[in-house]
Design a protein around this motif. Structure first.
Motif, PDB file in Angstrom:
ATOM      1  N   ASP A  31      15.706 -10.255   6.564  1.00  0.00           N
ATOM      2  CA  ASP A  31      16.889  -9.536   6.069  1.00  0.00           C
ATOM      3  C   ASP A  31      16.634  -8.032   6.202  1.00  0.00           C
ATOM      4  N   GLU A  32      16.613  -7.306   5.078  1.00  0.00           N
ATOM      5  CA  GLU A  32      16.395  -5.854   5.127  1.00  0.00           C
ATOM      6  C   GLU A  32      14.929  -5.465   4.985  1.00  0.00           C
ATOM      7  N   ARG A  33      14.056  -6.435   4.717  1.00  0.00           N
ATOM      8  CA  ARG A  33      12.625  -6.140   4.542  1.00  0.00           C
ATOM      9  C   ARG A  33      11.928  -6.068   5.889  1.00  0.00           C
ATOM     10  N   MET A  34      10.915  -5.229   5.938  1.00  0.00           N
ATOM     11  CA  MET A  34      10.084  -5.160   7.132  1.00  0.00           C
ATOM     12  C   MET A  34       8.629  -5.151   6.694  1.00  0.00           C
ATOM     13  N   LEU A  35       7.843  -6.075   7.265  1.00  0.00           N
ATOM     14  CA  LEU A  35       6.415  -6.179   6.963  1.00  0.00           C
ATOM     15  C   LEU A  35       5.617  -5.675   8.152  1.00  0.00           C
ATOM     16  N   ILE A  36       4.608  -4.868   7.883  1.00  0.00           N
ATOM     17  CA  ILE A  36       3.671  -4.455   8.924  1.00  0.00           C
ATOM     18  C   ILE A  36       2.591  -5.531   8.951  1.00  0.00           C
ATOM     19  N   LEU A  37       2.544  -6.301  10.028  1.00  0.00           N
ATOM     20  CA  LEU A  37       1.634  -7.443  10.104  1.00  0.00           C
ATOM     21  C   LEU A  37       0.310  -7.012  10.722  1.00  0.00           C
ATOM     22  N   ILE A  38      -0.768  -7.237   9.982  1.00  0.00           N
ATOM     23  CA  ILE A  38      -2.102  -6.785  10.384  1.00  0.00           C
ATOM     24  C   ILE A  38      -2.932  -7.972  10.859  1.00  0.00           C
ATOM     25  N   ASP A  39      -3.646  -7.779  11.966  1.00  0.00           N
ATOM     26  CA  ASP A  39      -4.640  -8.757  12.410  1.00  0.00           C
ATOM     27  C   ASP A  39      -5.910  -8.429  11.633  1.00  0.00           C
ATOM     28  N   ILE A  40      -6.079  -9.080  10.499  1.00  0.00           N
ATOM     29  CA  ILE A  40      -7.165  -8.723   9.573  1.00  0.00           C
ATOM     30  C   ILE A  40      -8.532  -9.030  10.168  1.00  0.00           C
ATOM     31  N   ASP A  41      -8.639 -10.038  11.026  1.00  0.00           N
ATOM     32  CA  ASP A  41      -9.915 -10.323  11.700  1.00  0.00           C
ATOM     33  C   ASP A  41     -10.346  -9.137  12.540  1.00  0.00           C
ATOM     34  N   LYS A  42      -9.443  -8.628  13.386  1.00  0.00           N
ATOM     35  CA  LYS A  42      -9.771  -7.497  14.260  1.00  0.00           C
ATOM     36  C   LYS A  42     -10.103  -6.257  13.438  1.00  0.00           C
ATOM     37  N   LEU A  43      -9.310  -6.012  12.393  1.00  0.00           N
ATOM     38  CA  LEU A  43      -9.534  -4.820  11.586  1.00  0.00           C
ATOM     39  C   LEU A  43     -10.887  -4.873  10.883  1.00  0.00           C
ATOM     40  N   MET A  44     -11.173  -5.985  10.224  1.00  0.00           N
ATOM     41  CA  MET A  44     -12.415  -6.080   9.453  1.00  0.00           C
ATOM     42  C   MET A  44     -13.659  -6.178  10.339  1.00  0.00           C
ATOM     43  N   SER A  45     -13.496  -6.633  11.584  1.00  0.00           N
ATOM     44  CA  SER A  45     -14.669  -6.743  12.455  1.00  0.00           C
ATOM     45  C   SER A  45     -14.835  -5.509  13.354  1.00  0.00           C
ATOM     46  N   LEU A  69       0.895  -1.155   0.000  1.00  0.00           N
ATOM     47  CA  LEU A  69       0.000   0.000   0.000  1.00  0.00           C
ATOM     48  C   LEU A  69       0.932   1.203   0.000  1.00  0.00           C
ATOM     49  N   GLY A  70       0.964   1.941  -1.084  1.00  0.00           N
ATOM     50  CA  GLY A  70       1.926   3.034  -1.182  1.00  0.00           C
ATOM     51  C   GLY A  70       3.329   2.449  -1.187  1.00  0.00           C
ATOM     52  N   LYS A  71       4.186   2.987  -0.318  1.00  0.00           N
ATOM     53  CA  LYS A  71       5.578   2.515  -0.265  1.00  0.00           C
ATOM     54  C   LYS A  71       5.792   1.468   0.813  1.00  0.00           C
ATOM     55  N   GLU A  72       4.760   1.144   1.566  1.00  0.00           N
ATOM     56  CA  GLU A  72       4.922   0.212   2.681  1.00  0.00           C
ATOM     57  C   GLU A  72       4.482  -1.193   2.299  1.00  0.00           C
ATOM     58  N   GLU A  73       5.094  -2.171   2.971  1.00  0.00           N
ATOM     59  CA  GLU A  73       4.754  -3.564   2.739  1.00  0.00           C
ATOM     60  C   GLU A  73       4.043  -4.108   3.976  1.00  0.00           C
ATOM     61  N   TYR A  74       2.939  -4.773   3.748  1.00  0.00           N
ATOM     62  CA  TYR A  74       2.108  -5.299   4.818  1.00  0.00           C
ATOM     63  C   TYR A  74       1.993  -6.812   4.685  1.00  0.00           C
ATOM     64  N   GLY A  75       1.520  -7.443   5.750  1.00  0.00           N
ATOM     65  CA  GLY A  75       1.292  -8.875   5.698  1.00  0.00           C
ATOM     66  C   GLY A  75       0.050  -9.241   6.487  1.00  0.00           C
ATOM     67  N   ILE A  76      -0.690 -10.230   5.963  1.00  0.00           N
ATOM     68  CA  ILE A  76      -1.838 -10.790   6.680  1.00  0.00           C
ATOM     69  C   ILE A  76      -1.702 -12.306   6.654  1.00  0.00           C
ATOM     70  N   SER A  77      -2.317 -12.953   7.616  1.00  0.00           N
ATOM     71  CA  SER A  77      -2.256 -14.411   7.688  1.00  0.00           C
ATOM     72  C   SER A  77      -2.797 -15.017   6.401  1.00  0.00           C
ATOM     73  N   ILE A  78      -2.024 -15.923   5.813  1.00  0.00           N
ATOM     74  CA  ILE A  78      -2.428 -16.566   4.562  1.00  0.00           C
ATOM     75  C   ILE A  78      -3.692 -17.401   4.770  1.00  0.00           C
ATOM     76  N   GLN A  79      -3.937 -17.814   6.005  1.00  0.00           N
ATOM     77  CA  GLN A  79      -5.120 -18.631   6.303  1.00  0.00           C
ATOM     78  C   GLN A  79      -6.420 -17.867   6.100  1.00  0.00           C
ATOM     79  N   LYS A  80      -6.364 -16.542   6.072  1.00  0.00           N
ATOM     80  CA  LYS A  80      -7.569 -15.727   5.888  1.00  0.00           C
ATOM     81  C   LYS A  80      -7.870 -15.455   4.417  1.00  0.00           C
ATOM     82  N   VAL A  81      -6.907 -15.777   3.536  1.00  0.00           N
ATOM     83  CA  VAL A  81      -7.040 -15.454   2.113  1.00  0.00           C
ATOM     84  C   VAL A  81      -7.790 -16.572   1.393  1.00  0.00           C
ATOM     85  N   GLN A  82      -8.854 -16.192   0.706  1.00  0.00           N
ATOM     86  CA  GLN A  82      -9.636 -17.147  -0.072  1.00  0.00           C
ATOM     87  C   GLN A  82      -9.135 -17.191  -1.515  1.00  0.00           C
TER      88      GLN A  82
END
Length: 165
Positions: free
Chosen positions: A139-153, A25-38
Motif C-alpha cells: 500500500d503506502e508503506r515502503m520497506l528497505i530490504l537488507i541482505d543481512i547475510d551480505k551486510l554482516m559478513s 531505524l530513525g524514520k525509515e522502515e527496514y526489512g530482513i528475511s525472517i529466516q535469519k531471525v533467531q
C-alpha cells in the motif's frame, strides 16, 4: 494437462512469497528475511571490547554463546541512538554466526510477493546497494530490504575478527 500446469504455477507463486521482519531505524522502515531471525530481546547492558568499530556496542553472553551486538543506527550514520523500552536487539543467525542487531523498534512480519519487491535505486549512501535486496511496497508503506547475510559478513563489519568469536 494444462490445468495441472496452471495449478503447479499457482502453488509455486504462492510459495515464492517471502517473509520479512520489519523494523525501524530513525524514520525509515527496514526489512530482513525472517529466516535469519533467531529471537527478539530487549536492549541490555553489553560488555565493551577495545579496538572494535564504534557501531559494535560490545558482546553479551546468550545462554553460553558470546554474541557481538551491532548498533545499526551508528553503522548507518542515522544520528545518536537512544535506548529505551522500545529498543530491540534482533538476534540473528547469519553466516554460521550468532549476531545481535540493535534497532529502534520492531513492527511486524510482512509477507511480500516478488511483484511487491522493486530493485533499489543506485545511490551513494552509507548502505551500498550491495546489501540491498530491494524496496518492498505494501500500500503506502515502503520497506528497505537488507541482505543481512551480505551486510554482516562484509569486511567493514569486522565480525571476522577472532576477538569477537
Amino acid at each position: 494437462m494444462n490445468a495441472t500446469a496452471n495449478n503447479a504455477q499457482s502453488v509455486t507463486a504462492a510459495n515464492s512469497s517471502l517473509e520479512f521482519l520489519s523494523f525501524t531505524l530513525g524514520k525509515e522502515e527496514y526489512g530482513i528475511s525472517i529466516q535469519k531471525v533467531q529471537e527478539l530481546r530487549g536492549y541490555d547492558t553489553v560488555t565493551r571490547i577495545a579496538s572494535v568499530p564504534e557501531f559494535v556496542k560490545g558482546v553479551v553472553n546468550l545462554r553460553g554463546i558470546i554474541v557481538p551486538i551491532i548498533d545499526m543506527r551508528i553503522k548507518f550514520n542515522l544520528g545518536t541512538p537512544t535506548y529505551d523500552q522500545f529498543t530491540v536487539v534482533v538476534i540473528l543467525n547469519v553466516t554460521d554466526r550468532v549476531v545481535g542487531m540493535v534497532v529502534d523498534s520492531v513492527s511486524d512480519v510482512i509477507t511480500l510477493t516478488p511483484e511487491q519487491i522493486k530493485p533499489a535505486p543506485d545511490m551513494n549512501s552509507t548502505m551500498t546497494s550491495d546489501y540491498l535486496v530491494g524496496l518492498g511496497t505494501i500500500d503506502e508503506r515502503m520497506l528497505i530490504l537488507i541482505d543481512i547475510d551480505k551486510l554482516m559478513s562484509s569486511a567493514e563489519m569486522g565480525l571476522a575478527d577472532p576477538s569477537l568469536a
